[in-house]
Scaffold this motif. Structure first.
Motif, PDB file in Angstrom:
ATOM      1  N   SER A  71       6.209 -16.808   6.086  1.00  0.00           N
ATOM      2  CA  SER A  71       7.176 -15.709   6.059  1.00  0.00           C
ATOM      3  C   SER A  71       6.526 -14.462   5.461  1.00  0.00           C
ATOM      4  CB  SER A  71       8.396 -16.083   5.212  1.00  0.00           C
ATOM      5  OG  SER A  71       8.033 -16.183   3.842  1.00  0.00           O
ATOM      6  N   PHE A  72       7.191 -13.337   5.666  1.00  0.00           N
ATOM      7  CA  PHE A  72       6.715 -12.077   5.090  1.00  0.00           C
ATOM      8  C   PHE A  72       6.624 -12.198   3.568  1.00  0.00           C
ATOM      9  CE2 PHE A  72       7.556  -8.101   2.957  1.00  0.00           C
ATOM     10  CZ  PHE A  72       6.657  -7.236   3.555  1.00  0.00           C
ATOM     11  N   GLU A  73       7.662 -12.731   2.950  1.00  0.00           N
ATOM     12  CA  GLU A  73       7.703 -12.830   1.492  1.00  0.00           C
ATOM     13  C   GLU A  73       6.576 -13.701   0.948  1.00  0.00           C
ATOM     14  OE1 GLU A  73      10.374 -13.343   3.484  1.00  0.00           O
ATOM     15  OE2 GLU A  73      11.491 -11.519   3.028  1.00  0.00           O
ATOM     16  N   GLU A  74       6.338 -14.828   1.606  1.00  0.00           N
ATOM     17  CA  GLU A  74       5.253 -15.711   1.172  1.00  0.00           C
ATOM     18  C   GLU A  74       3.901 -15.004   1.295  1.00  0.00           C
ATOM     19  OE1 GLU A  74       3.396 -20.105   2.209  1.00  0.00           O
ATOM     20  OE2 GLU A  74       5.222 -19.459   3.223  1.00  0.00           O
ATOM     21  N   CYS A  75       3.692 -14.327   2.415  1.00  0.00           N
ATOM     22  CA  CYS A  75       2.462 -13.553   2.633  1.00  0.00           C
ATOM     23  C   CYS A  75       2.287 -12.518   1.512  1.00  0.00           C
ATOM     24  CB  CYS A  75       2.542 -12.869   4.001  1.00  0.00           C
ATOM     25  SG  CYS A  75       1.211 -11.694   4.351  1.00  0.00           S
ATOM     26  N   TYR A  76       3.354 -11.773   1.260  1.00  0.00           N
ATOM     27  CA  TYR A  76       3.310 -10.706   0.257  1.00  0.00           C
ATOM     28  C   TYR A  76       2.924 -11.245  -1.118  1.00  0.00           C
ATOM     29  CZ  TYR A  76       4.919  -6.900  -2.720  1.00  0.00           C
ATOM     30  OH  TYR A  76       4.998  -5.893  -3.656  1.00  0.00           O
ATOM     31  N   TRP A  77       3.568 -12.328  -1.532  1.00  0.00           N
ATOM     32  CA  TRP A  77       3.308 -12.831  -2.875  1.00  0.00           C
ATOM     33  C   TRP A  77       1.964 -13.526  -3.008  1.00  0.00           C
ATOM     34  CZ3 TRP A  77       5.185 -10.422  -6.583  1.00  0.00           C
ATOM     35  CH2 TRP A  77       6.431  -9.811  -6.477  1.00  0.00           C
ATOM     36  N   ILE A  78       1.442 -14.079  -1.929  1.00  0.00           N
ATOM     37  CA  ILE A  78       0.081 -14.622  -1.973  1.00  0.00           C
ATOM     38  C   ILE A  78      -0.900 -13.492  -2.316  1.00  0.00           C
ATOM     39  CG2 ILE A  78      -1.811 -15.523  -0.552  1.00  0.00           C
ATOM     40  CD1 ILE A  78       0.328 -17.242   0.903  1.00  0.00           C
ATOM     41  N   LEU A  79      -0.733 -12.356  -1.671  1.00  0.00           N
ATOM     42  CA  LEU A  79      -1.622 -11.216  -1.942  1.00  0.00           C
ATOM     43  C   LEU A  79      -1.362 -10.612  -3.317  1.00  0.00           C
ATOM     44  CD1 LEU A  79      -1.540  -9.530   1.576  1.00  0.00           C
ATOM     45  CD2 LEU A  79      -3.451 -10.773   0.539  1.00  0.00           C
ATOM     46  N   ARG A  80      -0.104 -10.464  -3.698  1.00  0.00           N
ATOM     47  CA  ARG A  80       0.212  -9.837  -4.981  1.00  0.00           C
ATOM     48  C   ARG A  80      -0.236 -10.687  -6.157  1.00  0.00           C
ATOM     49  NH1 ARG A  80       0.331  -5.713  -6.576  1.00  0.00           N
ATOM     50  NH2 ARG A  80       2.167  -5.755  -7.879  1.00  0.00           N
ATOM     51  N   ARG A  81      -0.174 -12.019  -6.034  1.00  0.00           N
ATOM     52  CA  ARG A  81      -0.622 -12.890  -7.135  1.00  0.00           C
ATOM     53  C   ARG A  81      -2.096 -12.690  -7.438  1.00  0.00           C
ATOM     54  NH1 ARG A  81       3.048 -16.865  -5.063  1.00  0.00           N
ATOM     55  NH2 ARG A  81       1.440 -17.601  -3.626  1.00  0.00           N
ATOM     56  N   ASP A  82      -2.851 -12.208  -6.454  1.00  0.00           N
ATOM     57  CA  ASP A  82      -4.270 -11.947  -6.662  1.00  0.00           C
ATOM     58  C   ASP A  82      -4.521 -10.461  -6.925  1.00  0.00           C
ATOM     59  OD1 ASP A  82      -7.417 -12.093  -5.300  1.00  0.00           O
ATOM     60  OD2 ASP A  82      -6.707 -13.676  -6.644  1.00  0.00           O
ATOM     61  N   TYR A  83      -3.482  -9.749  -7.335  1.00  0.00           N
ATOM     62  CA  TYR A  83      -3.564  -8.336  -7.730  1.00  0.00           C
ATOM     63  C   TYR A  83      -3.926  -7.375  -6.606  1.00  0.00           C
ATOM     64  CZ  TYR A  83      -3.344 -10.634 -12.209  1.00  0.00           C
ATOM     65  OH  TYR A  83      -2.960 -11.437 -13.245  1.00  0.00           O
ATOM     66  N   VAL A  84      -3.613  -7.745  -5.369  1.00  0.00           N
ATOM     67  CA  VAL A  84      -3.757  -6.799  -4.260  1.00  0.00           C
ATOM     68  C   VAL A  84      -2.639  -5.781  -4.418  1.00  0.00           C
ATOM     69  CG1 VAL A  84      -3.610  -6.566  -1.738  1.00  0.00           C
ATOM     70  CG2 VAL A  84      -4.820  -8.501  -2.748  1.00  0.00           C
ATOM     71  N   PRO A  85      -2.926  -4.478  -4.284  1.00  0.00           N
ATOM     72  CA  PRO A  85      -1.882  -3.460  -4.446  1.00  0.00           C
ATOM     73  C   PRO A  85      -0.670  -3.728  -3.544  1.00  0.00           C
ATOM     74  CG  PRO A  85      -4.036  -2.436  -4.300  1.00  0.00           C
ATOM     75  CD  PRO A  85      -4.230  -3.884  -3.996  1.00  0.00           C
ATOM     76  N   ALA A  86       0.509  -3.417  -4.059  1.00  0.00           N
ATOM     77  CA  ALA A  86       1.759  -3.707  -3.351  1.00  0.00           C
ATOM     78  C   ALA A  86       1.799  -3.086  -1.955  1.00  0.00           C
ATOM     79  CB  ALA A  86       2.946  -3.217  -4.180  1.00  0.00           C
ATOM     80  N   GLN A  87       1.357  -1.858  -1.814  1.00  0.00           N
ATOM     81  CA  GLN A  87       1.403  -1.188  -0.508  1.00  0.00           C
ATOM     82  C   GLN A  87       0.479  -1.869   0.498  1.00  0.00           C
ATOM     83  OE1 GLN A  87       3.539   1.223   0.380  1.00  0.00           O
ATOM     84  NE2 GLN A  87       2.767   0.951   2.438  1.00  0.00           N
TER      85      GLN A  87
END
Length: 89
Positions: A62-78
């Motif tokens: 899902s979009f949310e799962e994708c987003y949080w995988i990246l954010r947990r590794d400190y990828v910028p939110a945008q």
């Protein structure tokens, strides 16, 4: 009389042109292709996200799962939001 008719015609043409320009001024995403490959290209190619991390995110369910995988590794939110939008929109 001719001057008023010409002025009215010019104003009418300008109004049509202005409304057409306004109608086509909707925001356009710079990337048009969607899917796993577009997500990977954006994340890895444009922002140097680690390929394994981008793969895990872009292949998420899902979009949310994708987003949080990246954010947990400190990828910028945008960056995370754009990459995931490419994969899930």
């Amino acid at each position: 009389m001719f001057g008023k008719a010409l002025a009215a015609a010019v104003l009418a043409a300008g109004a049509i042109t202005a409304s057409a320009a306004t109608a086509s001024a909707a925001p356009v995403s710079p990337v048009t292709a969607n899917g796993f490959g577009a997500c990977m290209d954006y994340a890895v190619g444009e922002y140097d996200v680690e390929p394994w991390l981008a793969h895990d995110a872009c292949d998420a369910g899902s979009f949310e799962e994708c987003y949080w995988i990246l954010r947990r590794d400190y990828v910028p939110a945008q960056v995370a939001a754009t990459a995931c939008r490419l994969s899930f929109d």
